[in-house]
Motif scaffolding. Sequence first.
Motif, PDB file in Angstrom:
ATOM      1  N   PRO A 183      -8.100  15.816  27.554  1.00 58.26           N
ATOM      2  CA  PRO A 183      -7.728  14.922  28.664  1.00 58.26           C
ATOM      3  C   PRO A 183      -7.891  13.438  28.366  1.00 58.26           C
ATOM      4  CG  PRO A 183      -9.723  16.182  29.167  1.00 58.26           C
ATOM      5  CD  PRO A 183      -9.119  16.801  27.956  1.00 58.26           C
ATOM      6  N   TYR A 184      -9.012  13.036  27.802  1.00 55.91           N
ATOM      7  CA  TYR A 184      -9.193  11.597  27.599  1.00 55.91           C
ATOM      8  C   TYR A 184      -8.342  11.088  26.441  1.00 55.91           C
ATOM      9  CZ  TYR A 184     -11.192   6.987  27.256  1.00 55.91           C
ATOM     10  OH  TYR A 184     -11.336   5.620  27.221  1.00 55.91           O
ATOM     11  N   SER A 218      -5.540  12.298  25.463  1.00 61.78           N
ATOM     12  CA  SER A 218      -4.170  12.260  25.979  1.00 61.78           C
ATOM     13  C   SER A 218      -3.931  11.024  26.844  1.00 61.78           C
ATOM     14  CB  SER A 218      -3.888  13.526  26.785  1.00 61.78           C
ATOM     15  OG  SER A 218      -2.603  13.490  27.355  1.00 61.78           O
ATOM     16  N   SER A 219      -4.926  10.652  27.635  1.00 59.99           N
ATOM     17  CA  SER A 219      -4.769   9.472  28.492  1.00 59.99           C
ATOM     18  C   SER A 219      -4.654   8.195  27.662  1.00 59.99           C
ATOM     19  CB  SER A 219      -5.945   9.371  29.466  1.00 59.99           C
ATOM     20  OG  SER A 219      -7.140   8.969  28.809  1.00 59.99           O
ATOM     21  N   LEU A 220      -5.377   8.129  26.546  1.00 60.31           N
ATOM     22  CA  LEU A 220      -5.255   6.970  25.661  1.00 60.31           C
ATOM     23  C   LEU A 220      -3.865   6.913  25.032  1.00 60.31           C
ATOM     24  CD1 LEU A 220      -8.707   7.017  23.805  1.00 60.31           C
ATOM     25  CD2 LEU A 220      -7.975   5.423  25.589  1.00 60.31           C
ATOM     26  N   ASP A 227      -1.138   8.046  26.290  1.00 61.30           N
ATOM     27  CA  ASP A 227      -0.175   7.665  27.332  1.00 61.30           C
ATOM     28  C   ASP A 227      -0.251   6.173  27.657  1.00 61.30           C
ATOM     29  OD1 ASP A 227       0.712  10.256  27.543  1.00 61.30           O
ATOM     30  OD2 ASP A 227      -0.571  10.752  29.253  1.00 61.30           O
ATOM     31  N   ARG A 228      -1.443   5.626  27.627  1.00 59.69           N
ATOM     32  CA  ARG A 228      -1.632   4.241  28.053  1.00 59.69           C
ATOM     33  C   ARG A 228      -1.366   3.237  26.935  1.00 59.69           C
ATOM     34  NH1 ARG A 228      -7.028   1.805  31.117  1.00 59.69           N
ATOM     35  NH2 ARG A 228      -6.227  -0.327  31.385  1.00 59.69           N
ATOM     36  N   TYR A 229      -1.644   3.640  25.695  1.00 62.85           N
ATOM     37  CA  TYR A 229      -1.503   2.723  24.561  1.00 62.85           C
ATOM     38  C   TYR A 229      -0.477   3.297  23.576  1.00 62.85           C
ATOM     39  CZ  TYR A 229      -5.672   0.677  26.649  1.00 62.85           C
ATOM     40  OH  TYR A 229      -6.557   0.089  27.520  1.00 62.85           O
ATOM     41  N   ASP A 243     -13.998  14.407  22.703  1.00 61.89           N
ATOM     42  CA  ASP A 243     -13.225  13.805  23.788  1.00 61.89           C
ATOM     43  C   ASP A 243     -14.154  13.188  24.835  1.00 61.89           C
ATOM     44  OD1 ASP A 243     -10.467  13.511  24.976  1.00 61.89           O
ATOM     45  OD2 ASP A 243     -11.426  14.619  26.609  1.00 61.89           O
ATOM     46  N   SER A 259     -14.673   9.186  25.839  1.00 58.99           N
ATOM     47  CA  SER A 259     -14.534   8.710  27.220  1.00 58.99           C
ATOM     48  C   SER A 259     -15.696   7.819  27.636  1.00 58.99           C
ATOM     49  CB  SER A 259     -14.414   9.895  28.179  1.00 58.99           C
ATOM     50  OG  SER A 259     -15.652  10.580  28.322  1.00 58.99           O
ATOM     51  N   LYS A 297       2.046  -0.033  23.483  1.00 61.91           N
ATOM     52  CA  LYS A 297       2.278   1.184  24.253  1.00 61.91           C
ATOM     53  C   LYS A 297       3.489   1.907  23.682  1.00 61.91           C
ATOM     54  CE  LYS A 297       3.347   2.924  28.914  1.00 61.91           C
ATOM     55  NZ  LYS A 297       2.313   3.978  28.908  1.00 61.91           N
TER      56      LYS A 297
END
Length: 291
Positions: free
Chosen positions: A67-68, A70-72, A74-76, A201, A205, A247
Motif C-alpha cells: 500500500p505505501y 504503491s502510493s509513492l 502514484d504520487r511521484y 512497506d 511509511s 510524477k
Amino acid sequence: MLCDITTVRRVRAVVPVLLAFAVATACQPAVQGGTGSTASVSPTGPSRHVFVIVLENTPYQLALAQPYISSLADRYAVASNYHDLGEPSLPNYLAMTSGSTWGISDNEFHPLPATGIGNQLTSAGLSWKAYMEGFTGDCFDSPYPYALKHNPFPYYGDVCPPNVVPMTDLVTDLNSNPPWMSWITPGLCNDGHDCGVRTADRWLSEVVPQITSSSAWKKDGVLFITWDESSAGDSRVPLLVVAPKMKGEITMRLDHYSLSATVSDLLHVPRLGQAKQATSLTRQLQAGRPS
C-alpha cells in the motif's frame, strides 16, 4: 581472491598500516572492462540534496502491490524498467556506489581501492552520511540487524568512514542541516530481507514522511528508493523517484549503474566505472517530468 572478515581483522590488529595495504592489494578483484574508477566529467549544475534508500530482495510487482509503496508510485515517479545486476547483495551495492561490481560474486569482505561516491564527496568538500540501522560505531563489528554486506562504504579503502552513523541520527540531521547525500540502509528486518516486504512497506511509511517534510527535500531534494535485487530471477526491481515535481512512469531501461550516474550528476562529481556509459535521470529531474 576472497578475504573473510576474520582475516581482515587479524591483519588490521597485527600491523595496521602495512599489512592492511598488502591485504587490500592481494584481495582486490580484477576490474572488468570499462568498470574502473577512472573519472569522467559530470554535467555542470547546482548540487541537490540526494537521499537514497536501498531495500532487499523484492521483485517489481510484489513491491508495487504494497500500500505505501504503491502510493509513492502514484504520487511521484517510478521507473518500471529498472534492473538489478544479479545476485547476491554486495555487488549491487558496490555498483550503486562506485559504478563497478569489482568482479565480486559473493557477500564476503573484499578490501577495495579508496574510491566510490563517499570518497569523491569528501574530496570535493561535500557533506555526506550513511545512516545504518543497528550500527554501533564499528562497520566491521556491529550487531544484528546491521549487515556489513549492505554497507558498501568500508569496502573502499578497508576503513570505516566517520560518515557512517547510526540510523537514529537521521531525524536530528533532517531537522537541522542534512548532508548533501544521505544514504539510508535499514536493518535486516526493516529492509525486507528477514521480515518480508510488508515490514519494509511499514518502515517506509514512517521514514519517508520525515524526509519529505524536511526543508532540504522541499527546496531541491530528491529521494531514490530501490531494491538491491529481485529474488524472482527476472532482475526487475522498482526505482521510486520521490521529488516535488516528478510524477509518472519512467519506461527507459535503467539499472544500478544508472542510479550511480544520476547521483554523481546531481552532486556534481565525476561518474565512475560503468556509470560513465549509463543512462542518467538527470535530464528528467531538471525538466521535472519522467520523459
